[in-house]
Design an enzyme around this catalytic site. Structure first.
Site, PDB file in Angstrom:
ATOM      1  CB  VAL A  52      -0.382  11.237  12.337  1.00 21.08           C
ATOM      2  CG1 VAL A  52      -0.943   9.904  11.679  1.00 21.08           C
ATOM      3  CG2 VAL A  52      -0.339  12.044  13.730  1.00 21.08           C
ATOM      4  CG  HIS A  53       5.202   9.038  10.252  1.00 21.33           C
ATOM      5  ND1 HIS A  53       5.847   7.998  10.462  1.00 21.33           N
ATOM      6  CD2 HIS A  53       5.874   9.560  11.607  1.00 21.33           C
ATOM      7  CE1 HIS A  53       6.630   7.953  11.252  1.00 21.33           C
ATOM      8  NE2 HIS A  53       6.406   8.712  12.255  1.00 21.33           N
ATOM      9  N   GLY A  54       2.657   6.879   9.202  1.00 22.51           N
ATOM     10  CA  GLY A  54       2.153   4.875   8.997  1.00 22.51           C
ATOM     11  C   GLY A  54       2.394   4.033   9.952  1.00 22.51           C
ATOM     12  N   GLY A  85       1.014   6.257  13.206  1.00 23.29           N
ATOM     13  CA  GLY A  85      -0.455   5.928  13.091  1.00 23.29           C
ATOM     14  C   GLY A  85      -1.429   4.663  12.894  1.00 23.29           C
TER      15      GLY A  85
END
Length: 160
Positions: A16-18, A21
């Site tokens: 999960v990262h920008g 997410g």
């Protein structure tokens, strides 16, 4: 409970990262990020960092081992729109063989490492990855590469 409402399963080395997410979560209408990864399930630091991204998108987030995902996901509420995020194709195969109903697999980021060849700008695979993708396709999973929602899907069978 029954069949979990998995709206998308994605392979992403970064979990999960920008982009995952925010961009993907809003694009698919997910309200729960489920990170199925043995290491992340044990790492408070990883959970803290990924939880911050989930908060930005105002969605829930869970960190489960692969085994817990296999044994628990069928208890999900129908109102949970699950975005399942994993690290490797082998993890996805383990989930599918364990009974997790994954119909569609989005391959996002698989970083370069020794012995891997480039399929697309952000996807590198070795023979084990190719064999695993082929097995998933044989099992009826729609496997495709797509970095962001606006890009066209590339069927994995067309590039391996």
């Amino acid at each position: 409970m029954g069949i979990p409402n998995i709206v998308l399963t994605r392979i992403d080395n970064r979990l999960v990262h920008g982009q995952v997410g925010v961009v993907w979560t809003s694009s698919i209408g997910a309200n729960l990020l489920l990170v199925a990864n043995d290491d992340a399930a044990k790492s408070e630091l990883q959970q803290e960092l990924m939880s911050a991204t989930a908060e930005t998108s105002e969605v829930g987030i869970r960190f489960w081992s692969l085994e817990k995902t296999i044994t628990t996901i069928e208890k999900a509420s129908p109102r949970q729109k699950i975005f399942l995020i994993v690290k490797t194709p082998q993890d996805v195969l383990r989930l599918v063989q364990g009974g997790v109903p994954i119909a569609e697999l989005n391959v996002g980021n698989m970083h370069h490492s020794e012995g891997k060849v480039q399929l697309t700008k952000k996807v590198y695979v070795d023979q084990d990855d190719k064999d695993t993708f082929s097995k998933l396709v044989e099992l009826g999973v729609d496997v495709y590469i797509q970095d962001v929602p606006e890009e066209r899907k590339i069927a994995i069978k067309d590039v391996i």
